[in-house]
Write an enzyme that holds these catalytic residues in place. Structure first.
Site, PDB file in Angstrom:
ATOM      1  N   LYS A 170      -7.656 -78.337 -14.944  1.00  0.00           N
ATOM      2  CA  LYS A 170      -7.653 -77.513 -16.593  1.00  0.00           C
ATOM      3  C   LYS A 170      -7.681 -76.228 -15.138  1.00  0.00           C
ATOM      4  O   LYS A 170      -9.139 -75.535 -14.215  1.00  0.00           O
ATOM      5  CB  LYS A 170      -8.973 -77.569 -17.119  1.00  0.00           C
ATOM      6  CG  LYS A 170      -9.224 -76.471 -17.449  1.00  0.00           C
ATOM      7  CD  LYS A 170     -10.606 -76.424 -19.031  1.00  0.00           C
ATOM      8  CE  LYS A 170     -11.220 -75.174 -17.571  1.00  0.00           C
ATOM      9  NZ  LYS A 170     -10.130 -74.003 -17.951  1.00  0.00           N
ATOM     10  N   GLU A 246     -18.838 -76.224  -6.138  1.00  0.00           N
ATOM     11  CA  GLU A 246     -18.758 -74.703  -5.989  1.00  0.00           C
ATOM     12  C   GLU A 246     -18.974 -73.499  -6.081  1.00  0.00           C
ATOM     13  O   GLU A 246     -18.494 -73.741  -7.082  1.00  0.00           O
ATOM     14  CB  GLU A 246     -17.437 -74.539  -5.140  1.00  0.00           C
ATOM     15  CG  GLU A 246     -16.854 -75.876  -3.778  1.00  0.00           C
ATOM     16  CD  GLU A 246     -18.016 -75.403  -2.789  1.00  0.00           C
ATOM     17  OE1 GLU A 246     -18.120 -74.469  -2.330  1.00  0.00           O
ATOM     18  OE2 GLU A 246     -17.471 -76.498  -1.829  1.00  0.00           O
ATOM     19  N   CYS A 280     -16.869 -65.361  -4.080  1.00  0.00           N
ATOM     20  CA  CYS A 280     -18.337 -65.779  -4.655  1.00  0.00           C
ATOM     21  C   CYS A 280     -19.152 -65.246  -2.841  1.00  0.00           C
ATOM     22  O   CYS A 280     -20.299 -65.695  -2.717  1.00  0.00           O
ATOM     23  CB  CYS A 280     -17.727 -67.338  -4.564  1.00  0.00           C
ATOM     24  SG  CYS A 280     -16.671 -68.162  -3.385  1.00  0.00           S
ATOM     25  N   GLU A 377     -25.452 -61.767  -9.641  1.00  0.00           N
ATOM     26  CA  GLU A 377     -24.080 -62.059  -8.909  1.00  0.00           C
ATOM     27  C   GLU A 377     -23.053 -60.539  -9.511  1.00  0.00           C
ATOM     28  O   GLU A 377     -22.630 -60.630 -10.570  1.00  0.00           O
ATOM     29  CB  GLU A 377     -22.999 -63.379  -8.865  1.00  0.00           C
ATOM     30  CG  GLU A 377     -22.058 -63.540  -8.078  1.00  0.00           C
ATOM     31  CD  GLU A 377     -21.435 -64.984  -7.971  1.00  0.00           C
ATOM     32  OE1 GLU A 377     -21.424 -65.476  -8.949  1.00  0.00           O
ATOM     33  OE2 GLU A 377     -20.718 -65.396  -7.297  1.00  0.00           O
TER      34      GLU A 377
END
Ligand code: NAD
Length: 473
Positions: A170, A246, A280, A377
């Site tokens: 997906k 992850e 990331c 973040e």
């Protein structure tokens, strides 16, 4: 341009279509077939049917298909890079780098597929032998983010296929076009029908329920935010599915007084700005020791101010658009709150008027350790610099986050750098380097940044079971 669902080797329409837009212009690129929960179920059916035959091929045969995938992706670098830049926005040079990185997972895992080792030993009692082998898990459902439209897929698919699994992917609704074209190229390179299925959707939650409620699904491999990872982990618990996660990062970038200033700034630019600052592993908090903090902040501000922001197809551009308007708003909110709390804007500090979703490369000086911006973040071109004097206290602050994906250390003294790396609660540490991703290295995070590793030798075993056979002969 592929814009349908790929199930069992056939391209299908979905239930309606959804638009994919160019974040640099806001223009619609095309529409993509919208997959439903029923399509998710059909894709798992197709994967389950194909997996048995795929798993029964020899490791060498699978290795050679993987090697052909590597070569086909490399041959299509220009086309794939243009697709990535169109739907993600990152500069074309970064997009080319992503294709090379994405393809390399196939070459690396072509080499690993023939080296999935088991073991044989004698039971301590001497009564029998213990044979350990690693068969494939079976059908793996993969959910991926938009920031690396190709590589976050191939980093999972290549080892999964090497081990003999079949997959249902997906992709994110923001960047499904690269995913579909990559799957198309994998088919052309010899991946059998049904071994790789791709079902984009706008209804990810119900799609995921259907895919994971299917009894043939044995594993979920997810890359994305920690917030969504937690939700998916809870759902996987219902069926005790094997998981690989992850997740998000909040990387500290530490500059000691004895660091080479130019190298530290160059590394900081790489760690912060590559792929439009939407990685990331992006440096999110810059800790600079008191003796170098002012010079580092000024030099970083100069480097950031010199960056050309714009459409990724312009060869002068080094920072493309953010993925959407919400991202620009969130970055702006963090910067404004930091400035209200006393941070100094060394450069940047504002959004750029549209069309497109742009934010100026920004450096904030004098940020307090623990300030709100250091707890999020940022996922954008903003570098908050936190001066420090006490090294132990700095390490405590660097570790004071639920994330533990990446960290960076700059020092002229390897003993200082290595001992610092040992104290950092981080799955990956770059010493005097601003980039660390490598298919040959174990990528992944500690704490809430993830479970498991992708790449290296570990990567392929993530997609294997362990079976032990007790034998008397
Ligand atoms: P996201 O978590 O919002 O979405 C990731 C994927 O999950 C997308 O495909 C999305 O459609 C899907 N999703 C969202 N909600 C879902 C639900 N309820 N059920 C099922 N699927 C759902 O992340 P994003 O915004 O696409 O990507 C950015 C995040 O990804 C950042 O946090 C970044 O750090 C992280 N990331 C981590 C790594 C890593 O290797 N650790 C790599 C790249 C990105």
């Amino acid at each position: 341009m592929r814009n349908q669902l790929l199930i069992g080797g056939t391209w299908l329409d979905g239930d309606g279509r959804f638009p994919v837009t160019d974040p640099a212009t806001g223009d619609e690129i095309t529409t993509v077939a919208d997959g439903t929960p029923a399509h998710a179920t059909a894709a798992v059916d197709a994967a389950a049917a194909a997996q048995i035959g795929w798993a029964s091929t020899s490791p060498r045969e699978r290795s050679e298909v993987l090697r052909a995938c590597w070569s086909t992706l490399v041959d299509h670098t220009d086309e794939l890079a243009e697709l990535i830049t169109t739907e993600h926005g990152k500069p074309l040079a970064d997009a080319r780098g992503e294709v090379a990185y994405a393809a390399e997972f196939f070459r690396w895992n072509a080499e690993e597929a023939v080296r999935i080792h088991g073991s044989i030993s004698t039971a301590p009692s001497g009564a029998n032998k213990i044979i350990v082998r690693h068969p494939p898990v079976g059908v793996v459902v993969m959910v991926t983010p938009w920031n690396f439209p190709a590589a976050m897929i191939t980093r999972k698919v290549a080892p999964a296929l090497g081990a003999g699994n079949a997959v249902v992917i997906k992709p994110p609704k923001e960047t499904p076009l690269t995913a579909l074209r990559v799957a198309d190229l994998l088919q052309a390179a010899g991946v059998p029908d049904g071994v790789v299925n791709v079902v984009p959707t706008t209804t990810s939650s119900t799609w995921f329920d259907a895919a994971t409620e299917h009894t043939a699904t044995r594993m979920v491999s997810f890359t994305g935010s920690t917030e969504v990872g937690r939700i998916l982990l809870r759902r996987c618990a219902d069926r005790v599915l094997k998981v690989a996660m992850e997740l998000g990062g909040n990387a500290p970038f530490i500059v000691f007084d004895d660091a080479d200033l130019d190298a530290a700034v160059e590394g900081a630019m790489v760690a912060k700005m590559r792929h439009s600052a939407e990685t990331c592993t992006a440096a999110n908090r810059f800790f600079a020791e008191a003796g170098i903090a002012a010079d580092f902040t000024a030099a970083l501000a100069e480097a950031m101010a010199s960056i050309r922001v714009g459409r990724g197809f312009d060869p002068e551009v080094a920072c493309g658009p953010m993925i959407n308007a919400g991202a620009v708003e969130s970055i702006g909110g963090l910067v404004d709150a930091a400035v209200d709390a006393g941070a100094r804007v060394a450069t940047g500090g504002s959004a750029i008027d549209g069309p497109g979703h742009f934010y100026t490369p920004t450096v904030l000086g004098g940020v307090e350790a623990g300030a709100d911006i250091t707890r999020h973040e940022i996922f954008g071109p903003v570098a908050p610099v936190i001066p420090f004097t006490d090294r132990d206290e700095m390490i405590r602050h660097a570790n004071d986050t639920e994330m533990g994906l990446a960290a960076y250390v700059y020092s002229g003294d390897l003993a200082t750098a290595l001992s610092t790396s040992e104290r950092l609660e981080s799955g990956m540490v770059g010493i005097n380097r601003g980039a660390m991703s490598d298919p040959a290295a174990p990528f992944g995070g500690m704490k809430q940044s993830g479970l498991g590793r992708e790449g290296a030798s570990e990567g392929i075993y993530e997609f294997c079971e362990t079976q032990y056979v007790a034998v008397s002969w």
